[in-house]
Every structure is written in C-alpha cells, then in structure tokens.
Scaffold this active site. Structure first.
Site, PDB file in Angstrom:
ATOM      1  N   SER A 117       0.835  -1.200   0.000  1.00  0.00           N
ATOM      2  CA  SER A 117       0.000   0.000   0.000  1.00  0.00           C
ATOM      3  C   SER A 117       0.873   1.254   0.000  1.00  0.00           C
ATOM      4  O   SER A 117       1.646   1.460  -0.930  1.00  0.00           O
ATOM      5  CB  SER A 117      -0.967  -0.056   1.182  1.00  0.00           C
ATOM      6  OG  SER A 117      -1.986   0.895   1.060  1.00  0.00           O
ATOM      7  N   ASP A 143     -10.153  -4.033  -4.837  1.00  0.00           N
ATOM      8  CA  ASP A 143      -9.386  -3.048  -4.089  1.00  0.00           C
ATOM      9  C   ASP A 143      -9.438  -1.725  -4.847  1.00  0.00           C
ATOM     10  O   ASP A 143      -9.210  -1.707  -6.062  1.00  0.00           O
ATOM     11  CB  ASP A 143      -7.938  -3.545  -3.977  1.00  0.00           C
ATOM     12  CG  ASP A 143      -6.989  -2.586  -3.274  1.00  0.00           C
ATOM     13  OD1 ASP A 143      -7.415  -1.503  -2.840  1.00  0.00           O
ATOM     14  OD2 ASP A 143      -5.798  -2.940  -3.167  1.00  0.00           O
ATOM     15  N   HIS A 146      -7.905  -5.429  -0.478  1.00  0.00           N
ATOM     16  CA  HIS A 146      -6.697  -4.746  -0.033  1.00  0.00           C
ATOM     17  C   HIS A 146      -6.220  -5.360   1.289  1.00  0.00           C
ATOM     18  O   HIS A 146      -7.022  -5.694   2.156  1.00  0.00           O
ATOM     19  CB  HIS A 146      -7.015  -3.257   0.174  1.00  0.00           C
ATOM     20  CG  HIS A 146      -5.801  -2.422   0.413  1.00  0.00           C
ATOM     21  ND1 HIS A 146      -4.969  -2.014  -0.604  1.00  0.00           N
ATOM     22  CD2 HIS A 146      -5.280  -1.898   1.559  1.00  0.00           C
ATOM     23  CE1 HIS A 146      -3.999  -1.278  -0.107  1.00  0.00           C
ATOM     24  NE2 HIS A 146      -4.156  -1.201   1.204  1.00  0.00           N
TER      25      HIS A 146
END
Length: 310
Positions: free
Chosen positions: A156, A251, A281
């Site tokens: 991320s 996601d 995610h």
C-alpha cells in the site's frame, strides 16, 4: 469475479463489529485501531534472529527491525516499508508479515519505522525510505546481507515508498537495487478510477479513507501529481530495477497498481505482475487466514530467491 468467500466473511465480521470509519477518526485513534486489528491476525512466526536497531542517517535516526532467518550468509536483503497510508501502521503492525517473508524467502528483512504524517508530511517518509535503504547498503556486511541482492518492498503506502525509493535511487545514481516488490501499491492520486468507483466502500480500504490519507500526507493538491508522490506520473520509468507487482481485484488501488505494471513493462523493466481475483486490499498481511495470501507470499519468496540468478 465475486469476492473470495473467505474474504467476504472477513468483511462481514468487520462490518458487524462496527466502529467509527477511519476518515472520521483522528490519526491517533486510527493508529490504535490498527494495532487492535493486528492482534486478530494470530501469532507471528518465530525467526532465527530478530533485532531492533537504529539506522543513523544524515537527517535523523530511524528505528529498524531486522529479521534474519536460519542459514549462512550473506543473504539477500529486503528493505521493507509498512502500509497505512503514510499516517498509520508501524514495524509492529507488520511484524508478522515481515517474519513470514524472512522465513519463506530465506532473506534478511529490514523493516523501517519511517516518520508518519500529519506530524511529518511529505517528503519526510520519502527521505526516510531512501536514507534507510542507503544505510542498509552501507551496512550490508554487518547485517549479513549481500549488497548485490538488496531489494525494496512494501504494501500500500509502503509499496508507494518502495516504488519512489527506486525512482530516487535511479535519479541520484544509486544505490543499485536488485528488485522492487510492490504489494497493492499507491501509484497515483486519482481517486476516480474504475476500481475506486467499484470498490469505494465495503471492501476494507475505502475511497474516503484514501482521501483522508492524502489530506494528511500531502495537503496541497497540486503537489500530489509529483512523481515522488504518484510514481505512475514520472516522466520516465526506464532504468528502474525489476519489479514484482501484486494487486487485488476488489481493491480501490487495483487499477493504478496494474497501470504501474504496464508502465514499467513499456519502459523495458522486467515485471512479474499478478492480480489476485476476488481479493481485497491487505490480503497478504492476512495470509494466515486467506489461501491467496499464502500464494502471494510464495511469489514474494520466489522473487527474492531469484535475485541471485539475475
């Protein structure tokens, strides 16, 4: 493709638990909540050696946690940047994942406690990520790391920092990196892609949360298009290290991660790219619960092991 059944159940349990949406919390509240969520991931693996050290850099001292698996060295090294939108997360929230990577890949993992926004907005995290990487290269022998097999990676926002560190290293003439591992990375600041619209809420990471992260990290909207914030917007991606890019179908960040893989390929960068169907995610950090997470962990391990054969 529909949500993976196990991922769907995890989302249902999270929804049933309730709680204040992240974008309505203070950074301190969100950080505490992530620590609580981390405890639910289960016990972490044992690693042969785990040390908390300090990376002394020109601008500050950074805590790092070094995971050294069993085996003789020097070993491949992975400088790892945790996720959390540059605002939350820590070496503690990603301790379990880093332990699993070290064991699976047989590599030394150096997890970096970079400074967080809003207390330390952009470019503090970028400065820290690059400085920590240079420190690892300079101290490779002490860390039992092969300096020719050093990679950067993260999930991320950490994937963003890994991609940006690769860009900075190229732009500044070093250090030379063997690989970049980008796990559902933040690659752009466009919150209106198809995946953002399709998975704006109800799939763990929300569009509102991402807007909240960006507001804390880079308050000035015009600056968000800079390549060290949005690496997809770099003028050139030539000369970057090989990449493993893993994205999740369900996601908000899926489209930009996939676009970054295509952009690197177009620039002649060797890329291994996997988009996991039905996944959400953060699924790799939940590899003890999700078989797809374990599969992705295997991809990470294989990529790190391959650095010695390039």
């Amino acid at each position: 493709m529909p949500l993976d059944p196990i991922a769907k159940r995890l989302l249902e349990l999270a929804a049933a638990a309730g709680g204040t949406p992240m974008h309505l919390q203070t950074p301190g509240e969100a950080r505490a909540a992530m620590l609580v969520q981390t405890a639910a991931l289960g016990p972490a693996e044992q690693v042969a050696k785990v040390e908390d050290l300090t990376a002394t850099c020109s601008h500050c001292e950074l805590p790092v946690r070094v995971y050294t698996p069993a085996g003789t060295g020097p070993l491949a090294g992975l400088v790892y940047f945790h996720g959390g939108g540059w605002v939350i997360g820590s070496i503690d929230t990603h301790d379990g994942l880093c332990r699993s990577i070290a064991n699976a890949a047989g590599c030394v993992v150096i997890s970096v406690e970079y400074r967080l926004a809003p207390e330390h907005p952009y470019p503090a995290a970028v400065d820290d990520a690059y400085a920590a990487t240079c420190w690892v290269v300079e101290n490779a022998a002490t860390l039992n790391v092969d300096p020719a097999r050093i990679a950067v990676g993260g999930d991320s926002a950490g994937g963003n920092l890994a991609a940006v560190t690769a860009l900075v290293a190229r732009d500044r003439g070093g250090p030379k990196l063997a690989l970049q591992i980008l796990l559902y990375p933040i690659a752009d600041n466009d919150l209106n892609t198809s995946s953002y619209r399709d998975f704006a809420e109800g799939h763990l990471l929300t569009r509102d949360a991402m807007a909240w992260f960006f507001d804390h990290y880079v308050a000035e909207h015009a600056a968000r298009g800079q390549p060290y914030v949005s690496p997809l917007r770099a003028e050139s991606h030539r000369g970057l290290p090989p990449a493993l890019i893993i994205t999740a179908e369900c996601d908000p960040l899926c489209d930009e991660g996939n676009a970054y893989a295509r952009r690197l390929e177009a620039a002649g960068v060797p890329v291994k790219w996997s988009c996991y169907a039905g996944m959400i995610h953060g699924f790799i950090r939940r590899h003890k619960l999700l078989p797809a997470g374990r599969q992705a962990l295997g991809e990470i391990a294989a990529a790190m092991k391959a650095t010695g054969r390039r």
